[in-house]
Design an enzyme around this catalytic site. Structure first.
Site, PDB file in Angstrom:
ATOM      1  N   SER A  34       0.813  -1.216   0.000  1.00  0.00           N
ATOM      2  CA  SER A  34       0.000   0.000   0.000  1.00  0.00           C
ATOM      3  C   SER A  34       0.843   1.260   0.000  1.00  0.00           C
ATOM      4  O   SER A  34       0.367   2.335  -0.378  1.00  0.00           O
ATOM      5  CB  SER A  34      -0.910   0.025   1.239  1.00  0.00           C
ATOM      6  N   CYS A  35       2.080   1.139   0.461  1.00  0.00           N
ATOM      7  CA  CYS A  35       2.968   2.299   0.512  1.00  0.00           C
ATOM      8  C   CYS A  35       3.294   2.789  -0.897  1.00  0.00           C
ATOM      9  O   CYS A  35       3.084   2.086  -1.886  1.00  0.00           O
ATOM     10  CB  CYS A  35       4.259   1.945   1.233  1.00  0.00           C
ATOM     11  N   VAL A  36       3.818   4.005  -0.954  1.00  0.00           N
ATOM     12  CA  VAL A  36       4.257   4.594  -2.215  1.00  0.00           C
ATOM     13  C   VAL A  36       5.723   4.962  -2.091  1.00  0.00           C
ATOM     14  O   VAL A  36       6.185   5.390  -1.029  1.00  0.00           O
ATOM     15  CB  VAL A  36       3.419   5.844  -2.569  1.00  0.00           C
ATOM     16  N   GLY A  50       1.067   1.867  -3.948  1.00  0.00           N
ATOM     17  CA  GLY A  50      -0.342   2.193  -3.752  1.00  0.00           C
ATOM     18  C   GLY A  50      -1.287   1.048  -4.057  1.00  0.00           C
ATOM     19  O   GLY A  50      -2.437   1.269  -4.423  1.00  0.00           O
TER      20      GLY A  50
END
Length: 200
Positions: free
Chosen positions: A46-48, A113
């Site tokens: 989910s991180c960018v 993401g």
């Protein structure tokens, strides 16, 4: 101009990465790394990660961030999210400029993401929207991106050349990524703080 040595936040680990054919610096959630000589690697759910470089000097780096999200009935944490995102992006850009990069020469590529966390919030989508808006506001051209979907990614950035390699990871084998991101979400909640893509 001679390329500078690396600048980083946190204990960035170097290791032999067969995907980049040499030693790479691994960036974890909440870290960034700026260099003119090394490959920079991260694994995203989910991180960018924003990969930003000065296209003239080859000085650049990567951050890895997750905006603070605390699931709740209203899920209204936009203020805290924006503060952390701004902090992560500003750290990266300011270090590039401090080491000789020029704002007019900056370009960005962004990744991650994905929808991998089972919490009642579109964390990945929020991260993706944030990083696009931030770069537009700062006038940094977004020259490539690979955002969204439901697969984690491994990203390798070569700042000196501006190349990025991206590999989608198999579903079911992303347990470490999800566990690390869940831990990071809990940590943030308890300690709030103010071109071309090559797929392989």
């Amino acid at each position: 101009m001679t390329n500078p040595g690396p600048v980083y936040c946190g204990a960035v680990r170097r290791y032999l990465d067969p995907d980049c054919g040499g030693i790479a610096a691994k960036v974890l959630p909440g870290q960034f790394y700026v260099t003119g000589t090394e490959a920079v690697v991260t694994v995203l759910g989910s991180c960018v990660a924003a990969c930003i470089r000065d296209r003239e000097t080859g000085i650049g780096g990567m951050n890895h961030f997750m905006l603070p999200v605390r699931p709740g009935p209203h899920d209204d944490y936009a203020g805290a999210a924006a503060r952390y995102g701004n902090h992560a992006m500003e750290l990266l850009i300011n270090e590039i400029l401090r080491l000789g990069g020029r704002r007019a020469n900056l370009e960005a590529k962004v990744f991650g993401g994905a929808r991998v966390l089972t919490i009642p919030s579109e964390v990945g989508a929020r991260n993706s929207a944030f990083v696009r808006a931030y770069l537009a506001l700062e006038g940094v051209p977004l020259v490539a991106d690979d955002l969204g979907g439901d697969h984690p990614r491994k990203v390798i950035f070569f700042p000196a050349q501006g190349r990025v390699r991206v590999r989608k990871l198999r579903r079911g084998g992303e347990g470490d990524v999800i566990a690390r991101e869940r831990h990071y979400v809990r940590e943030l909640a308890s300690r709030p703080i103010g071109g071309e893509i090559e797929f392989f």
